[in-house]
Design an enzyme around this catalytic site. Structure first.
Site, PDB file in Angstrom:
ATOM      1  N   GLU A 180       0.967  -1.216  -0.050  1.00 21.71           N
ATOM      2  CA  GLU A 180      -0.111  -0.043   0.067  1.00 21.71           C
ATOM      3  C   GLU A 180       0.868   1.316   0.023  1.00 21.71           C
ATOM      4  O   GLU A 180       1.514   1.799   0.979  1.00 21.71           O
ATOM      5  CB  GLU A 180      -0.908  -0.077   1.425  1.00 21.71           C
ATOM      6  CG  GLU A 180      -1.917  -1.105   1.302  1.00 21.71           C
ATOM      7  CD  GLU A 180      -2.963  -1.024   0.034  1.00 21.71           C
ATOM      8  OE1 GLU A 180      -3.250  -0.008  -0.521  1.00 21.71           O
ATOM      9  OE2 GLU A 180      -3.562  -2.233  -0.383  1.00 21.71           O
TER      10      GLU A 180
ATOM     11  N   GLU B 273      -6.343   4.309   6.921  1.00 20.05           N
ATOM     12  CA  GLU B 273      -5.798   3.845   5.891  1.00 20.05           C
ATOM     13  C   GLU B 273      -5.769   2.393   5.678  1.00 20.05           C
ATOM     14  O   GLU B 273      -6.154   1.580   4.982  1.00 20.05           O
ATOM     15  CB  GLU B 273      -4.258   4.221   5.749  1.00 20.05           C
ATOM     16  CG  GLU B 273      -3.718   3.708   4.277  1.00 20.05           C
ATOM     17  CD  GLU B 273      -4.471   4.458   3.071  1.00 20.05           C
ATOM     18  OE1 GLU B 273      -4.839   3.782   2.171  1.00 20.05           O
ATOM     19  OE2 GLU B 273      -4.792   5.781   3.085  1.00 20.05           O
TER      20      GLU B 273
ATOM     21  N   GLU C 175     -11.016  -2.628   0.986  1.00 17.35           N
ATOM     22  CA  GLU C 175     -10.985  -2.747  -0.609  1.00 17.35           C
ATOM     23  C   GLU C 175     -10.415  -4.216  -0.923  1.00 17.35           C
ATOM     24  O   GLU C 175     -11.039  -4.807  -1.774  1.00 17.35           O
ATOM     25  CB  GLU C 175      -9.730  -1.721  -1.036  1.00 17.35           C
ATOM     26  CG  GLU C 175     -10.086  -0.473  -1.295  1.00 17.35           C
ATOM     27  CD  GLU C 175      -8.983   0.410  -1.555  1.00 17.35           C
ATOM     28  OE1 GLU C 175      -7.708  -0.137  -1.720  1.00 17.35           O
ATOM     29  OE2 GLU C 175      -9.167   1.792  -1.994  1.00 17.35           O
TER      30      GLU C 175
END
Length: 120
Positions: free
Chosen positions: A27, A68, A75
Site C-alpha cells: 500500500e 488507511e 478494498e
C-alpha cells in the site's frame, strides 16, 4: 457460530504484524502516511504546547494510519467478492476512501489549529 480459533494474544499479535507487513509491502498510501508519521512524531517533543494538545496531535496522526488500514481491508474484501464493476462494491470502496479523507482532514485541522495557537 463463527469460524474463529480460540483467542491467543501472541498468535493474534503475529496476525497484526503480518497485516502491517502487508500494508508496508503493498500500500503506497500507507507508506506515505507512515513516512509523514515518522517525520512529524519527533516534532511533538519540541513543540511547546500542553500535553493535551500533544496527545491530540499524536491521535490525529495515528488515526490516519488506522483509517488507511481499514480502507485497505475494505478494498481487499470487496476485491475478494468481485473484481467486476458493481455499484455496491464501488460504494463500499468510496466509503473507505471517505474514511481516509476525513481522517486526513481531522489531522490537518488539529495540527494547524494547535500550531497556530502555539506560534501566534
Amino acid at each position: 457460530m463463527r469460524n474463529q480459533p480460540k483467542y491467543n494474544f501472541f498468535k493474534n499479535t503475529t496476525y497484526a504484524l503480518k497485516g502491517l507487513q502487508d500494508l508496508l509491502k503493498n500500500e503506497s498510501s500507507f507508506k506515505i502516511e507512515l513516512l509523514l508519521f515518522f517525520l512529524l512524531l519527533p516534532a511533538l517533543f519540541f513543540i511547546e504546547t500542553t500535553l493535551s494538545n500533544k496527545l491530540l496531535m499524536f491521535i490525529s496522526l495515528m488515526l490516519m494510519l488506522i483509517a488507511e488500514a481499514a480502507n485497505s481491508a475494505i478494498e481487499r474484501v470487496v476485491d475478494l467478492v468481485t473484481l467486476e464493476h458493481h455499484e455496491m462494491a464501488g460504494r463500499a470502496k468510496d466509503v473507505g476512501s471517505a474514511v481516509v479523507f476525513l481522517s486526513i482532514s481531522l489531522f490537518v485541522v488539529v495540527w494547524v489549529s494547535i500550531l497556530l495557537s502555539t506560534f501566534l
